[in-house]
Design an enzyme around this catalytic site. Structure first.
Site, PDB file in Angstrom:
ATOM      1  CD  GLN A  38     121.027 167.815 154.147  1.00  0.00           C
ATOM      2  OE1 GLN A  38     121.170 169.112 154.359  1.00  0.00           O
ATOM      3  NE2 GLN A  38     121.797 166.906 154.194  1.00  0.00           N
TER       4      GLN A  38
ATOM      5  NE  ARG B  11     126.001 159.900 153.320  1.00  0.00           N
ATOM      6  CZ  ARG B  11     125.187 160.962 153.926  1.00  0.00           C
ATOM      7  NH1 ARG B  11     123.750 160.627 154.074  1.00  0.00           N
ATOM      8  NH2 ARG B  11     125.678 162.068 154.264  1.00  0.00           N
TER       9      ARG B  11
ATOM     10  CG  ASP C 160     124.086 161.541 161.088  1.00  0.00           C
ATOM     11  OD1 ASP C 160     123.749 162.632 161.432  1.00  0.00           O
ATOM     12  OD2 ASP C 160     123.487 160.909 160.230  1.00  0.00           O
TER      13      ASP C 160
ATOM     14  CG  ASN D  58     122.825 165.936 163.962  1.00  0.00           C
ATOM     15  OD1 ASN D  58     122.278 165.061 163.155  1.00  0.00           O
ATOM     16  ND2 ASN D  58     121.962 167.130 163.839  1.00  0.00           N
ATOM     17  CE  LYS D  59     124.126 166.873 157.281  1.00  0.00           C
ATOM     18  NZ  LYS D  59     124.763 166.047 156.429  1.00  0.00           N
TER      19      LYS D  59
ATOM     20  NE  ARG E 101     118.835 163.539 154.356  1.00  0.00           N
ATOM     21  CZ  ARG E 101     117.926 163.719 155.346  1.00  0.00           C
ATOM     22  NH1 ARG E 101     116.632 163.672 155.321  1.00  0.00           N
ATOM     23  NH2 ARG E 101     118.360 164.219 156.432  1.00  0.00           N
ATOM     24  N   GLY E 102     119.378 160.582 156.045  1.00  0.00           N
ATOM     25  CA  GLY E 102     119.026 160.733 157.402  1.00  0.00           C
ATOM     26  C   GLY E 102     119.251 159.212 157.827  1.00  0.00           C
ATOM     27  CB  ALA E 103     121.119 158.307 160.983  1.00  0.00           C
TER      28      ALA E 103
HETATM   29  O1  MRU Z   1     124.083 163.712 155.358  1.00  0.00           O
HETATM   30  P1  MRU Z   1     122.245 163.595 155.901  1.00  0.00           P
HETATM   31  O2  MRU Z   1     121.301 164.291 155.288  1.00  0.00           O
HETATM   32  O3  MRU Z   1     122.199 162.017 155.799  1.00  0.00           O
HETATM   33  O4  MRU Z   1     122.477 164.074 157.571  1.00  0.00           O
HETATM   34  C1  MRU Z   1     121.041 163.517 158.119  1.00  0.00           C
HETATM   35  C2  MRU Z   1     121.489 164.331 159.481  1.00  0.00           C
HETATM   36  O5  MRU Z   1     122.422 164.819 160.026  1.00  0.00           O
HETATM   37  C3  MRU Z   1     120.212 164.046 160.449  1.00  0.00           C
HETATM   38  O6  MRU Z   1     120.014 165.090 161.481  1.00  0.00           O
HETATM   39  C4  MRU Z   1     120.542 162.781 161.364  1.00  0.00           C
HETATM   40  O7  MRU Z   1     120.833 161.718 160.337  1.00  0.00           O
HETATM   41  C5  MRU Z   1     119.256 162.367 162.159  1.00  0.00           C
HETATM   42  S1  MRU Z   1     117.997 161.854 161.262  1.00  0.00           S
HETATM   43  C6  MRU Z   1     116.788 161.329 162.163  1.00  0.00           C
END
Ligand code: MRU
Length: 342
Positions: free
Chosen positions: A194, A88, A235, A245-246, A46-48
């Site tokens: 996370q 996603r 994201d 973002n999250k 996970r993470g963009a």
């Molecule tokens: O749902 P996730 O864990 O994939 O969400 C991740 C985030 O929101 C991060 O802050 C974002 O992807 C930036 S990662 C460099």
């Protein structure tokens, strides 16, 4: 920190299973693009930027799997693989990567096997570019981060959210390399934790002084003057400077604004979306059980009604600056975004 995802010499992909961290460091190895899609969907990765790299490698695996005899057959297979991998909807890096891989496949001349080789090279290049972009983000942030700074973050935008180093991770690590005394406050980040599971783990691995707080403690931490600035990932960043973002990022930005704390967003070019309009952004809603259950146990009435949006949208007026690999955009506007990303 180890690499989050890697293309191995035997044409398989290895990624760390982030659902097991921090208690177990286990890796998944696969040569199947469907298994990569499953890993993205279930958040083993996970993470963009990390899911962008995973999708690119998934496309290269699909090309290897296809055994296509003609370019048209290969392109058909790859178009279906792209749909399978786009599991996603919010992080733009996913479609950015599958679109880039499809374009390379269409534009490469020669036999199907030549195209396959080209796609493997492109996937490796996307991963390598990600590492370089994170380092440049960290270097560009040095104009904003001072020695001795304590940085508040949310979710995980560290090494584990990218191929290596991280976006917020790049900011923290490069400043820590330079000054030696950077500290971090990590918000737990309900419901998937996370911040608690991943950010605390990876910064502690690298010897960075990190304090875990629950999301509800942010206001108190700011009021008590414990942090110098916020740095969060993204994201998707729109041409207007809106930052997706999250979940919890927007609340943090409002709270930072109230307390006069600078609110920085760190993201690579691959997270910038100059096309999609604000009203067309899809915010992923995940399973209610992510909120109802912790470590396999219900923490509420099992059929409690739940709302579980995974991301939120922070408007540009709450963003002090966006730190990218191409430079720092202070007080983002559409004009400034266009001057760097068009
Ligand atoms: O749902 P996730 O864990 O994939 O969400 C991740 C985030 O929101 C991060 O802050 C974002 O992807 C930036 S990662 C460099």
């Amino acid at each position: 920190m180890f690499r989050t995802i890697e293309w191995l010499d035997d044409n398989t992909v290895r990624l760390v299973d982030q659902t097991k961290l921090p208690l177990k460091v286990e890796f998944i190895e696969t040569s199947s693009h469907e298994r990569i899609a499953e890993s993205i969907r279930t958040m083993e990765i996970r993470g963009a930027p990390a899911i962008g790299a995973a999708a690119a490698m998934g496309m290269a695996l699909a090309a290897l799997e296809s055994n296509a005899r003609t370019k048209d057959d290969l392109l058909d297979y790859l178009e279906k693989a792209a749909e399978t991998l786009n599991t996603r909807p919010t992080a733009v890096n996913l479609t950015w990567a599958t679109t880039r891989m499809l374009k390379v496949a269409r534009e490469t001349e020669g036999s199907p096997s030549a195209i396959v080789e080209r796609l493997i090279a492109e996937a490796k290049e996307i991963a390598e570019e990600d590492v370089q972009m994170c380092r440049r983000i960290g270097e560009n942030a040095l104009s904003l981060i001072r020695p001795g700074f304590t940085i508040q973050t949310i979710c995980n935008a560290g090494s584990l959210a990218t191929v290596h180093l991280g976006t917020v991770g790049g900011v923290v690590r490069v400043a820590h390399e330079r000054y030696g005394d950077i500290k971090v406050y990590a918000a737990e980040t309900r419901p998937r934790q996370q911040g608690a599971r991943l950010t605390v783990f990876e910064f502690m691995e690298d010897g960075i002084d990190t304090t875990l707080i629950t999301d509800g403690m942010i206001g108190t931490v700011f009021r008590e003057g414990r942090v110098d600035c916020c740095v969060v990932g993204a994201d998707r960043i729109l041409k207007t400077g809106h930052v997706i973002n999250k979940i919890g990022t927007y609340t943090m930005a409002i709270t930072a604004h109230y307390h006069g704390i600078p609110f920085y967003v760190a993201a690579p070019t691959s997270t910038v979306d100059m096309v999609t309009e604000l009203e067309d952004v899809v915010i992923e809603e995940r399973s209610p059980d992510e909120v109802r259950i912790i470590n396999g146990e219900y923490i509420t009435v099992p059929d409690a009604k739940v709302y579980n949006p995974a991301f939120d949208i922070t408007p540009p007026e709450l963003v002090t600056a966006i730190i990218t690999d191409r430079g720092v955009i202070e007080a983002p506007t559409e004009e400034k975004m266009r001057s760097i990303f068009s």
